[in-house]
Design a protein around this motif. Structure first.
Motif, PDB file in Angstrom:
ATOM      1  N   TYR A 142       8.780  -0.308  -5.175  1.00  0.00           N
ATOM      2  CA  TYR A 142       8.372   0.151  -6.488  1.00  0.00           C
ATOM      3  C   TYR A 142       6.944   0.622  -6.399  1.00  0.00           C
ATOM      4  N   GLY A 143       6.670   1.690  -7.040  1.00  0.00           N
ATOM      5  CA  GLY A 143       5.324   2.223  -7.053  1.00  0.00           C
ATOM      6  C   GLY A 143       5.072   2.826  -8.406  1.00  0.00           C
ATOM      7  N   ASN A 144       4.572   4.005  -8.409  1.00  0.00           N
ATOM      8  CA  ASN A 144       4.284   4.717  -9.637  1.00  0.00           C
ATOM      9  C   ASN A 144       5.604   5.154 -10.283  1.00  0.00           C
ATOM     10  N   PRO A 145       5.925   4.688 -11.494  1.00  0.00           N
ATOM     11  CA  PRO A 145       7.216   5.043 -12.101  1.00  0.00           C
ATOM     12  C   PRO A 145       7.352   6.531 -12.376  1.00  0.00           C
ATOM     13  N   PHE A 146       6.248   7.271 -12.425  1.00  0.00           N
ATOM     14  CA  PHE A 146       6.318   8.708 -12.682  1.00  0.00           C
ATOM     15  C   PHE A 146       6.682   9.491 -11.431  1.00  0.00           C
ATOM     16  N   THR A 147       6.603   8.856 -10.256  1.00  0.00           N
ATOM     17  CA  THR A 147       6.890   9.581  -9.017  1.00  0.00           C
ATOM     18  C   THR A 147       8.051   8.982  -8.230  1.00  0.00           C
ATOM     19  N   LEU A 148       8.846   8.117  -8.847  1.00  0.00           N
ATOM     20  CA  LEU A 148       9.969   7.518  -8.133  1.00  0.00           C
ATOM     21  C   LEU A 148      10.932   8.575  -7.600  1.00  0.00           C
ATOM     22  N   SER A 149      11.141   9.638  -8.336  1.00  0.00           N
ATOM     23  CA  SER A 149      12.087  10.663  -7.890  1.00  0.00           C
ATOM     24  C   SER A 149      11.480  11.549  -6.807  1.00  0.00           C
ATOM     25  N   GLY A 150      10.188  11.442  -6.540  1.00  0.00           N
ATOM     26  CA  GLY A 150       9.524  12.277  -5.550  1.00  0.00           C
ATOM     27  C   GLY A 150       9.737  11.840  -4.121  1.00  0.00           C
ATOM     28  N   GLY A 151      10.290  10.703  -3.901  1.00  0.00           N
ATOM     29  CA  GLY A 151      10.526  10.245  -2.544  1.00  0.00           C
ATOM     30  C   GLY A 151      10.420   8.739  -2.455  1.00  0.00           C
ATOM     31  N   PRO A 152      10.702   8.231  -1.273  1.00  0.00           N
ATOM     32  CA  PRO A 152      10.698   6.786  -1.098  1.00  0.00           C
ATOM     33  C   PRO A 152       9.302   6.180  -1.309  1.00  0.00           C
ATOM     34  N   GLN A 153       9.276   5.032  -1.934  1.00  0.00           N
ATOM     35  CA  GLN A 153       8.051   4.272  -2.107  1.00  0.00           C
ATOM     36  C   GLN A 153       8.317   2.896  -1.520  1.00  0.00           C
ATOM     37  N   THR A 154       7.437   2.458  -0.663  1.00  0.00           N
ATOM     38  CA  THR A 154       7.672   1.191   0.019  1.00  0.00           C
ATOM     39  C   THR A 154       6.443   0.291  -0.038  1.00  0.00           C
ATOM     40  N   THR A 155       6.688  -0.982   0.108  1.00  0.00           N
ATOM     41  CA  THR A 155       5.631  -1.972   0.239  1.00  0.00           C
ATOM     42  C   THR A 155       5.965  -2.794   1.480  1.00  0.00           C
ATOM     43  N   PRO A 156       5.339  -2.466   2.602  1.00  0.00           N
ATOM     44  CA  PRO A 156       5.629  -3.231   3.818  1.00  0.00           C
ATOM     45  C   PRO A 156       4.926  -4.579   3.785  1.00  0.00           C
ATOM     46  N   PRO A 157       5.372  -5.519   4.625  1.00  0.00           N
ATOM     47  CA  PRO A 157       4.647  -6.782   4.731  1.00  0.00           C
ATOM     48  C   PRO A 157       3.280  -6.538   5.367  1.00  0.00           C
ATOM     49  N   ARG A 158       2.432  -7.527   5.287  1.00  0.00           N
ATOM     50  CA  ARG A 158       1.134  -7.433   5.955  1.00  0.00           C
ATOM     51  C   ARG A 158       1.379  -7.150   7.434  1.00  0.00           C
ATOM     52  N   PRO A 159       0.602  -6.260   8.054  1.00  0.00           N
ATOM     53  CA  PRO A 159       0.808  -6.000   9.481  1.00  0.00           C
ATOM     54  C   PRO A 159       0.514  -7.245  10.313  1.00  0.00           C
ATOM     55  N   ARG A 160       0.828  -7.153  11.609  1.00  0.00           N
ATOM     56  CA  ARG A 160       0.576  -8.297  12.481  1.00  0.00           C
ATOM     57  C   ARG A 160      -0.834  -8.819  12.210  1.00  0.00           C
ATOM     58  N   THR A 161      -0.917 -10.124  11.981  1.00  0.00           N
ATOM     59  CA  THR A 161      -2.188 -10.745  11.626  1.00  0.00           C
ATOM     60  C   THR A 161      -2.393 -11.990  12.472  1.00  0.00           C
ATOM     61  N   VAL A 162      -3.557 -12.082  13.099  1.00  0.00           N
ATOM     62  CA  VAL A 162      -3.905 -13.247  13.906  1.00  0.00           C
ATOM     63  C   VAL A 162      -4.945 -14.047  13.140  1.00  0.00           C
ATOM     64  N   ARG A 163      -4.722 -15.350  13.038  1.00  0.00           N
ATOM     65  CA  ARG A 163      -5.646 -16.221  12.312  1.00  0.00           C
ATOM     66  C   ARG A 163      -6.062 -17.366  13.231  1.00  0.00           C
ATOM     67  N   LEU A 164      -7.323 -17.725  13.119  1.00  0.00           N
ATOM     68  CA  LEU A 164      -7.860 -18.869  13.823  1.00  0.00           C
ATOM     69  C   LEU A 164      -8.380 -19.825  12.748  1.00  0.00           C
ATOM     70  N   SER A 165      -8.002 -21.087  12.825  1.00  0.00           N
ATOM     71  CA  SER A 165      -8.428 -22.043  11.790  1.00  0.00           C
ATOM     72  C   SER A 165      -9.005 -23.291  12.447  1.00  0.00           C
ATOM     73  N   PHE A 166      -9.932 -23.894  11.727  1.00  0.00           N
ATOM     74  CA  PHE A 166     -10.561 -25.139  12.149  1.00  0.00           C
ATOM     75  C   PHE A 166     -10.499 -26.121  10.996  1.00  0.00           C
ATOM     76  N   GLY A 167     -10.217 -27.370  11.288  1.00  0.00           N
ATOM     77  CA  GLY A 167     -10.183 -28.403  10.254  1.00  0.00           C
ATOM     78  C   GLY A 167     -10.840 -29.671  10.767  1.00  0.00           C
ATOM     79  N   TRP A 168     -11.413 -30.412   9.867  1.00  0.00           N
ATOM     80  CA  TRP A 168     -12.053 -31.679  10.224  1.00  0.00           C
ATOM     81  C   TRP A 168     -11.799 -32.682   9.120  1.00  0.00           C
ATOM     82  N   SER A 169     -11.472 -33.895   9.485  1.00  0.00           N
ATOM     83  CA  SER A 169     -11.327 -34.965   8.496  1.00  0.00           C
ATOM     84  C   SER A 169     -12.170 -36.139   8.980  1.00  0.00           C
ATOM     85  N   GLY A 170     -12.889 -36.729   8.044  1.00  0.00           N
ATOM     86  CA  GLY A 170     -13.813 -37.794   8.434  1.00  0.00           C
ATOM     87  C   GLY A 170     -13.469 -39.139   7.898  1.00  0.00           C
TER      88      GLY A 170
END
Length: 170
Positions: A142-170
């Motif tokens: 779904y995108g702009n409702p005024f241009t739906l007939s103009g062609g495909p509208q897509t929402t892909p997932p987030r591209p490959r994403t690498v995350r580094l996390s750190f946690g500490w509990s005291g």
């Protein structure tokens, strides 16, 4: 959508979604395998008299098949360090954005992975990769409702994403 391109909201009628969900789990020592499979039959059961379209196959946004699986291992790596290693897969089948078959979304298949090191019961270091296969599948059409007939509208997932996390509990 109206003939002039403007969207509007109306009640389509009554619907139902009959299905079956199976969720097997297998735990063998430090290994865990969990899965889910959902089979559905979404349908409009009674059309509202004022609804302008004729339904062509199911309910919008409701996939006939979806599921996922997770494989993980948790245990000691070396003295004082525990490891969690996991792969998670999910599948959402093809669905339609509206009651007509013109605009569809999916199927979407995602694979994610993660490593978490727990060190001396107080520090954790994690590395995760989302969308490991870097899929650009259409997860929402779904995108702009005024241009739906103009062609495909897509929402892909987030591209490959690498995350580094750190946690500490005291």
């Amino acid at each position: 959508m109206r003939a002039d391109g403007l969207t509007f909201t109306t009640n389509a009628g009554d619907g139902s979604n009959t299905g079956l969900e199976v969720s097997p789990r297998l735990h063998l020592g430090p290994w865990r395998l969990e899965a889910t499979l959902t089979l559905s039959d979404p349908e409009l059961t009674k059309l509202h008299p004022g609804f302008p379209a004729v339904p062509e196959g199911g309910l919008p946004g409701a996939a006939h098949i979806s599921g996922g699986a997770s494989l993980s291992w948790r245990g000691p790596l070396i003295d004082g360090v525990d490891l969690l290693a996991a792969l998670d897969y999910s599948h959402a089948g093809r669905t339609h954005l509206t009651f007509t078959k013109g605009i569809s979304q999916g199927p979407v298949d995602l694979l994610n992975g993660r490593l978490v090191f727990d060190i001396a019961d107080s520090l954790s270091v994690g590395l995760s990769v989302g969308n490991m296969l870097d899929t650009a599948a259409n997860q929402f059409a779904y995108g702009n409702p005024f241009t739906l007939s103009g062609g495909p509208q897509t929402t892909p997932p987030r591209p490959r994403t690498v995350r580094l996390s750190f946690g500490w509990s005291g």
